[in-house]
Design a protein around this motif. Sequence first.
Motif, mmCIF file in Angstrom:
data_model
loop_
_atom_site.group_PDB
_atom_site.id
_atom_site.type_symbol
_atom_site.label_atom_id
_atom_site.label_comp_id
_atom_site.label_asym_id
_atom_site.label_seq_id
_atom_site.Cartn_x
_atom_site.Cartn_y
_atom_site.Cartn_z
ATOM 1 N N ALA A 237 0.827 -1.211 0.000
ATOM 2 C CA ALA A 237 0.000 0.000 0.000
ATOM 3 C C ALA A 237 0.862 1.261 0.000
ATOM 4 C CB ALA A 237 -0.937 -0.002 1.199
ATOM 5 N N ALA A 238 1.945 1.249 0.744
ATOM 6 C CA ALA A 238 2.836 2.410 0.788
ATOM 7 C C ALA A 238 3.489 2.635 -0.565
ATOM 8 C CB ALA A 238 3.904 2.200 1.859
ATOM 9 N N ARG A 239 3.893 1.548 -1.210
ATOM 10 C CA ARG A 239 4.503 1.669 -2.543
ATOM 11 C C ARG A 239 3.510 2.275 -3.529
ATOM 12 N NH1 ARG A 239 6.319 -3.053 -2.752
ATOM 13 N NH2 ARG A 239 4.556 -4.070 -3.776
ATOM 14 N N PHE A 240 2.259 1.838 -3.475
ATOM 15 C CA PHE A 240 1.234 2.382 -4.369
ATOM 16 C C PHE A 240 1.043 3.879 -4.137
ATOM 17 C CE2 PHE A 240 -3.199 3.635 -5.008
ATOM 18 C CZ PHE A 240 -3.334 3.366 -6.359
ATOM 19 N N ALA A 241 0.933 4.290 -2.883
ATOM 20 C CA ALA A 241 0.724 5.708 -2.566
ATOM 21 C C ALA A 241 1.910 6.551 -3.039
ATOM 22 C CB ALA A 241 0.510 5.872 -1.064
ATOM 23 N N LEU A 242 3.115 6.062 -2.840
ATOM 24 C CA LEU A 242 4.303 6.798 -3.264
ATOM 25 C C LEU A 242 4.357 6.931 -4.777
ATOM 26 C CD1 LEU A 242 6.934 5.270 -0.822
ATOM 27 C CD2 LEU A 242 6.243 7.677 -0.906
ATOM 28 N N MET A 243 4.003 5.871 -5.486
ATOM 29 C CA MET A 243 4.018 5.926 -6.949
ATOM 30 C C MET A 243 3.016 6.954 -7.463
ATOM 31 S SD MET A 243 4.613 1.985 -8.297
ATOM 32 C CE MET A 243 3.160 1.304 -7.503
ATOM 33 N N SER A 244 1.819 6.984 -6.886
ATOM 34 C CA SER A 244 0.797 7.928 -7.329
ATOM 35 C C SER A 244 1.232 9.369 -7.068
ATOM 36 C CB SER A 244 -0.524 7.624 -6.620
ATOM 37 O OG SER A 244 -1.567 8.405 -7.153
ATOM 38 N N TRP A 245 1.784 9.599 -5.885
ATOM 39 C CA TRP A 245 2.267 10.945 -5.536
ATOM 40 C C TRP A 245 3.405 11.375 -6.461
ATOM 41 C CZ3 TRP A 245 7.302 11.863 -3.861
ATOM 42 C CH2 TRP A 245 7.578 13.189 -3.495
ATOM 43 N N PHE A 246 4.355 10.463 -6.703
ATOM 44 C CA PHE A 246 5.520 10.794 -7.524
ATOM 45 C C PHE A 246 5.104 11.115 -8.956
ATOM 46 C CE2 PHE A 246 9.364 9.458 -9.992
ATOM 47 C CZ PHE A 246 10.231 10.414 -9.484
ATOM 48 N N PHE A 247 4.158 10.349 -9.492
ATOM 49 C CA PHE A 247 3.703 10.643 -10.846
ATOM 50 C C PHE A 247 3.047 12.024 -10.901
ATOM 51 C CE2 PHE A 247 0.668 10.720 -14.326
ATOM 52 C CZ PHE A 247 1.476 10.324 -15.379
ATOM 53 N N GLU A 248 2.223 12.343 -9.918
ATOM 54 C CA GLU A 248 1.571 13.661 -9.897
ATOM 55 C C GLU A 248 2.607 14.780 -9.847
ATOM 56 O OE1 GLU A 248 -1.587 16.259 -7.202
ATOM 57 O OE2 GLU A 248 -1.519 14.075 -6.999
ATOM 58 N N GLU A 249 3.676 14.588 -9.073
ATOM 59 C CA GLU A 249 4.731 15.594 -8.988
ATOM 60 C C GLU A 249 5.364 15.864 -10.361
ATOM 61 O OE1 GLU A 249 6.395 17.291 -6.106
ATOM 62 O OE2 GLU A 249 4.284 17.040 -5.620
ATOM 63 N N ASN A 250 5.430 14.850 -11.194
ATOM 64 C CA ASN A 250 6.064 14.981 -12.507
ATOM 65 C C ASN A 250 5.158 15.646 -13.547
ATOM 66 O OD1 ASN A 250 8.911 13.471 -13.058
ATOM 67 N ND2 ASN A 250 7.877 12.631 -11.269
ATOM 68 N N LEU A 251 3.948 16.011 -13.160
ATOM 69 C CA LEU A 251 3.040 16.699 -14.071
ATOM 70 C C LEU A 251 3.053 18.214 -13.876
ATOM 71 C CD1 LEU A 251 -0.149 14.408 -13.944
ATOM 72 C CD2 LEU A 251 1.544 14.571 -15.770
ATOM 73 N N ALA A 252 3.905 18.700 -12.982
ATOM 74 C CA ALA A 252 3.871 20.117 -12.620
ATOM 75 C C ALA A 252 4.066 21.050 -13.809
ATOM 76 C CB ALA A 252 4.925 20.397 -11.549
ATOM 77 N N SER A 253 4.802 20.616 -14.837
ATOM 78 C CA SER A 253 5.069 21.506 -15.975
ATOM 79 C C SER A 253 3.985 21.448 -17.043
ATOM 80 C CB SER A 253 6.412 21.132 -16.621
ATOM 81 O OG SER A 253 6.369 19.820 -17.148
ATOM 82 N N PHE A 254 2.988 20.610 -16.849
ATOM 83 C CA PHE A 254 1.899 20.480 -17.818
ATOM 84 C C PHE A 254 0.935 21.645 -17.597
ATOM 85 C CE2 PHE A 254 -1.949 17.881 -19.279
ATOM 86 C CZ PHE A 254 -1.636 17.996 -20.617
ATOM 87 N N SER A 255 0.786 22.534 -18.576
ATOM 88 C CA SER A 255 0.117 23.816 -18.343
ATOM 89 C C SER A 255 -1.324 23.717 -17.860
ATOM 90 C CB SER A 255 0.186 24.689 -19.601
ATOM 91 O OG SER A 255 -0.547 24.131 -20.650
#
Length: 379
Positions: A237-255
């Motif tokens: 469960a922790a791995r899943f939550a971290l993956m979801s958060w990390f992917f969202e962080e990588n969308l910051a430059s998407f306008s």
Amino acid sequence: MTPERPRGEDAIPQPDVRKLAGAVEPSAPRDAQPGPQLYAALDLGTNSCRMLIAQPKGSQFQVIDSFSKTVQLGVGLEASGRLSRTSMGRTVQALRICGKKIEKHGVTRMRLVATEACRRARNARDFIRQVRRETGLALEVIAPEEEARLAVISCAPLVSRRTEQLLVVDIGGGSTELVWIDLSAVPPEDRPRAIMRLHAGFAPKDDKPAARVVDWISVPLGVATLKDQFIDVEDDAARFALMSWFFEENLASFSPYNADNPREGFQIIGTSGTVTTVAASFLGLRRYDRTKVDGLRMSSDQIDTVIRDYLSLGPEGRRTDPRIGRDRHALIMSGAAILQALMRIWPTDKLSVADRGLREGLLYAQMSADGVLEDGPYA
């Protein structure tokens, strides 16, 4: 809850769908008579090798033969920056089968493309030379923009006439492409066709109402590469939550990420093995059925229910779940993490499921360029 398919004003009338080249006919019978010239489209990704052989039929195309195999080309790439000898060997074996099918059917018009793993690997050129030497196939490494564009045009038949803002998401093995399209200036009845016209590029070529690409992004995180980022986290469960958060962080430059977009008139279309697996799990399909999955509309709550079920199963339960399949179980949670992040961020509670993607886009682009479709090429 009962799955939803587009209907009423949200649905595209059947005659319109059949005029679009991205709508795929069922496979031809084995004794089909020789017809128009055949075309091949091969997509070699980080995890899978897939190919379609098809012939134009009216305004669409009919699949004559196909191939799909998990090759795990990108295994170890995240750590070493190179394609491993073992993964290259597996992939060459799969490509040999593709080459034999192409030869058997006498295909002369083809596009054979490789994506993120070959874009990133330091030894990609050596691998492509090996493929050419051992199989006779000439792979072409395409840029992220073209990969995104081809995925978008393949989804055109699923675009609702009421859609003014469209987000197309293609979750791959090594990367995830997102394309945000503004359709508000296009007459409702022409919106699916306007998506098809993007085959010529994301920038409009004239002044007539067109699908406007607001922004697009290729995130170098797909189901395989995101999983590798957190492979050392033991708790599921922790791995899943971290993956979801990390992917969202990588969308910051998407306008459009922080844009104030209205819920009304907004549509997300998801195309990937992750999306179709989640849909098949929701439907309880023990044997995959494309006709039930392609075009299905799922709510955020329905998607979350499936993902919670995956988490409750744990790694061992997912490994033996027939709805997920042996080829997908190790990657389904990284894909689900991406999907959950996307549904959390943007203002919609519906996702349109597309069992179509790069191969269909490649076929459409070739046939359109050759002018062999009744209504094409779209200008």
